[in-house]
Scaffold this motif. Structure first.
Motif, PDB file in Angstrom:
ATOM      1  N   ASN A   1     -15.469   4.100   7.405  1.00  0.00           N
ATOM      2  CA  ASN A   1     -15.931   2.755   7.602  1.00  0.00           C
ATOM      3  C   ASN A   1     -14.963   1.793   7.150  1.00  0.00           C
ATOM      4  O   ASN A   1     -15.405   0.465   7.282  1.00  0.00           O
ATOM      5  N   LYS A   2     -13.958   2.109   6.447  1.00  0.00           N
ATOM      6  CA  LYS A   2     -12.982   1.115   6.086  1.00  0.00           C
ATOM      7  C   LYS A   2     -13.548   0.099   5.056  1.00  0.00           C
ATOM      8  O   LYS A   2     -13.478  -1.125   5.142  1.00  0.00           O
ATOM      9  N   ASP A   3     -14.499   0.777   4.214  1.00  0.00           N
ATOM     10  CA  ASP A   3     -15.281  -0.145   3.306  1.00  0.00           C
ATOM     11  C   ASP A   3     -15.159   0.129   1.774  1.00  0.00           C
ATOM     12  O   ASP A   3     -15.599   1.364   1.449  1.00  0.00           O
ATOM     13  N   ALA A   4     -14.614  -0.973   0.966  1.00  0.00           N
ATOM     14  CA  ALA A   4     -14.554  -0.405  -0.243  1.00  0.00           C
ATOM     15  C   ALA A   4     -15.665  -0.528  -1.179  1.00  0.00           C
ATOM     16  O   ALA A   4     -15.746  -0.141  -2.413  1.00  0.00           O
TER      17      ALA A   4
ATOM     18  N   ARG B   1      -9.925   2.361  -4.865  1.00  0.00           N
ATOM     19  CA  ARG B   1     -11.085   2.476  -3.586  1.00  0.00           C
ATOM     20  C   ARG B   1     -10.519   1.715  -2.498  1.00  0.00           C
ATOM     21  O   ARG B   1     -10.651   1.823  -1.243  1.00  0.00           O
ATOM     22  N   ARG B   2     -10.312   0.248  -2.976  1.00  0.00           N
ATOM     23  CA  ARG B   2      -9.764  -0.654  -1.977  1.00  0.00           C
ATOM     24  C   ARG B   2      -8.383  -0.350  -0.934  1.00  0.00           C
ATOM     25  O   ARG B   2      -8.360  -0.521  -0.098  1.00  0.00           O
TER      26      ARG B   2
ATOM     27  N   GLY C   1     -16.376   6.027   2.920  1.00  0.00           N
ATOM     28  CA  GLY C   1     -15.551   4.745   2.701  1.00  0.00           C
ATOM     29  C   GLY C   1     -14.355   4.362   3.584  1.00  0.00           C
ATOM     30  O   GLY C   1     -13.959   3.548   3.988  1.00  0.00           O
ATOM     31  N   ILE C   2     -13.827   5.847   3.748  1.00  0.00           N
ATOM     32  CA  ILE C   2     -12.627   5.832   4.493  1.00  0.00           C
ATOM     33  C   ILE C   2     -12.870   5.663   5.964  1.00  0.00           C
ATOM     34  O   ILE C   2     -12.109   5.082   6.889  1.00  0.00           O
TER      35      ILE C   2
ATOM     36  N   ASN D   1      -9.736   3.030   1.083  1.00  0.00           N
ATOM     37  CA  ASN D   1     -10.569   2.647   2.254  1.00  0.00           C
ATOM     38  C   ASN D   1      -9.935   1.664   3.169  1.00  0.00           C
ATOM     39  O   ASN D   1     -10.295   1.858   4.413  1.00  0.00           O
ATOM     40  N   GLU D   2      -9.520   0.496   2.683  1.00  0.00           N
ATOM     41  CA  GLU D   2      -9.276  -0.598   3.331  1.00  0.00           C
ATOM     42  C   GLU D   2      -7.811  -0.948   3.631  1.00  0.00           C
ATOM     43  O   GLU D   2      -7.257  -1.860   4.460  1.00  0.00           O
ATOM     44  N   GLY D   3      -6.847  -0.138   2.863  1.00  0.00           N
ATOM     45  CA  GLY D   3      -5.394  -0.332   3.034  1.00  0.00           C
ATOM     46  C   GLY D   3      -5.026  -1.819   2.238  1.00  0.00           C
ATOM     47  O   GLY D   3      -3.831  -2.253   2.740  1.00  0.00           O
TER      48      GLY D   3
ATOM     49  N   ARG E   1       0.871  -1.008  -0.016  1.00  0.00           N
ATOM     50  CA  ARG E   1      -0.095  -0.102   0.037  1.00  0.00           C
ATOM     51  C   ARG E   1       1.058   1.274   0.050  1.00  0.00           C
ATOM     52  O   ARG E   1       0.688   2.228  -0.715  1.00  0.00           O
TER      53      ARG E   1
END
Length: 469
Positions: free
Chosen positions: A412-415, A74-75, A409-410, A78-80, A4
């Protein structure tokens, strides 16, 4: 370094800093309007006070967007999670990342004269501009180099290019009415460059095998930078030192017709920066081994960094600022004021076509701005403002829907939140006027410029040119 962070470093290498225009602030008589569109008035006769400033209060805008491999980006954000398995190989065209920041750190506007409506301004800005175009294979190589070890793949699979620059801008603005309906303005700026990066890979491809028996990626091009290693950075890096001096000019004009149409045109930020002789330059002609199971991501990263930046030459160079031309046509219909704006970069790719729909009631206004970006992106902006003759506060976004989904998204850490391209934009500002009121001469004996007999600056200039003819 994680995948990442490595991917973010590559994107930073391609584009150091994205571009906010804040079209909803055009023709609003805000400080932003007066400094960005130099022919625009900031003061209102018989209502405003003589001076205006942001007093170091927030007055900035930032804009960013990424087109291509939207789910992957996005993944990652948002999710790293760096997952390149779904990125297709040999995709036609390039992915795009672009960005702009424009922050007014300190401003001062002075109502200079009643006659010709002269206004004088001083400002200190910090700006960034960037554009990057990169291939899918660049992202895949970091994560799964085995996918791109087919020597039959097309040439140019790593032909990335991009630039990023940041600089301080110290400006003097001046505007005046040439007639009751026609106005001219100018903005002269002294620039202090803080960072510059430019990468241009013009040729790349896969070779059959390297000396170790594994495939090699060969690529050539050029790279320029003001710094390469993080150790070169310090607390003074972003401070204006004028080691990298420059200059720019903006010119503007506006016309108010008898039928109520308002026309404005600007040439903005036409200038250059001279980067000092300690800057880096390298002509790239290198090979990177891929597909070695004993080679870690860190090894690949080191090879990539060395290929681009190891043993560079030192030399100064010039770079152009991101100059642009924009035109605005507007007319009010009661509470509704629609405006059409077209803006085009001069030296770099990109531009916008926007329609601002402002609805105003007393001191409150709301503006909805659909914008088509010439990078084939479509934005929907929204702005709210409260403005009196002596106070202004506004908050807006050039890309409201994408900004909202990106933030959700960031957090909620949701892509899975959001779709399409990735983007974010926000701008806000507070301005205050103070001092004596700029009253009509019949109402005041302290009005600046009362009794002035000499014509305005632009009248004198145009009269000189007409006499020569």
């Amino acid at each position: 370094m994680s995948k990442r962070l490595l991917s973010i470093c590559i994107l930073i290498l391609l584009a150091q800093q994205l571009k906010a225009q804040q079209y909803g602030l055009f023709n609003t008589k805000t400080l932003f309007d007066g400094f960005e569109n130099p022919a625009q008035k900031v003061f209102t006769l018989d209502s405003s006070r003589q001076y205006a400033s942001n007093f170091l209060l927030p007055y900035f805008g930032v804009n960013a967007a990424s087109k291509g491999n939207s789910d992957f980006v996005r993944r990652l954000i948002n999710e790293g999670i760096y997952k390149s398995q779904d990125i297709p190989l040999e995709r036609k065209g390039l992915n795009t990342l672009y960005q702009h920041t424009n922050a007014y750190l300190l401003t001062l506007k002075i109502y200079n004269s009643y006659k010709y409506q002269k206004e004088l301004g001083f400002s200190w800005q910090f700006r960034t501009d960037a554009l990057a175009k990169y291939t899918n294979e660049t992202l895949i190589m970091i994560d799964d180099a085995d996918r791109i070890n087919n020597p039959l793949m097309r040439n140019g699979i790593f032909n990335d290019k991009g630039y990023g620059l940041s600089y301080h801008q110290f400006s003097v603005t001046y505007r005046e009415n040439y007639t009751k309906r026609l106005a001219f303005g100018a903005k002269l700026s002294l620039l202090s460059g803080t960072s510059y990066h430019q990468l241009n890979i013009v040729e790349s491809g896969l070779k059959n095998t390297s000396g170790s028996g594994f495939p090699e990626v060969g690529f050539s091009g050029t790279y320029r930078a003001t710094f390469i290693d993080d150790k070169e950075l310090s607390s003074n890096t972003l401070m204006p030192t004028f080691k990298n001096p420059g200059a720019s000019i903006s010119l503007g004009t506006s016309y108010q017709s008898k039928s109520g149409y308002f026309l404005m045109a600007n040439l903005k930020d036409l200038g250059f920066i001279k980067w000092n002789n300690q800057s880096y330059y390298k002509r790239i002609n290198s090979n990177i081994t891929i597909g070695d199971p004993n080679q870690s991501t860190a090894d690949t990263k080191k090879q990539l960094k060395d290929a681009i930046a190891k043993n560079p030459d030192r030399e100064g160079f010039y770079s152009a600022t991101n100059a642009k031309i924009d035109v605005m046509l507007s007319k009010s219909f009661g509470l509704w004021t629609p405006s059409i704006i077209v803006s085009k970069n001069l030296f770099f790719t990109g531009g916008d076509a926007a329609m601002v729909n402002k609805f105003k009631y007393e001191g409150f206004s709301v503006s909805a701005t659909p914008t088509y970006n010439f990078h084939q992106l479509f934005y929907l902006g929204l702005q709210t403002m409260y403005q009196t003759p002596n106070f202004e506060v506004f908050l807006g976004s050039d890309d409201l829907l994408k900004t909202t989904s990106q933030v959700q998204g960031i957090l909620n850490k949701d892509a899975t939140i959001g779709n399409g391209y990735n983007g974010a934009s926000v701008y806000l500002g507070i301005g205050i006027k103070f001092g004596n009121f700029v009253e009509h001469p019949q109402n005041s004996s302290t009005m600046p410029g009362i009794g002035e007999e000499s014509p305005g600056l632009f009248k004198r200039l145009f009269s000189i040119f007409s006499k020569k003819k």
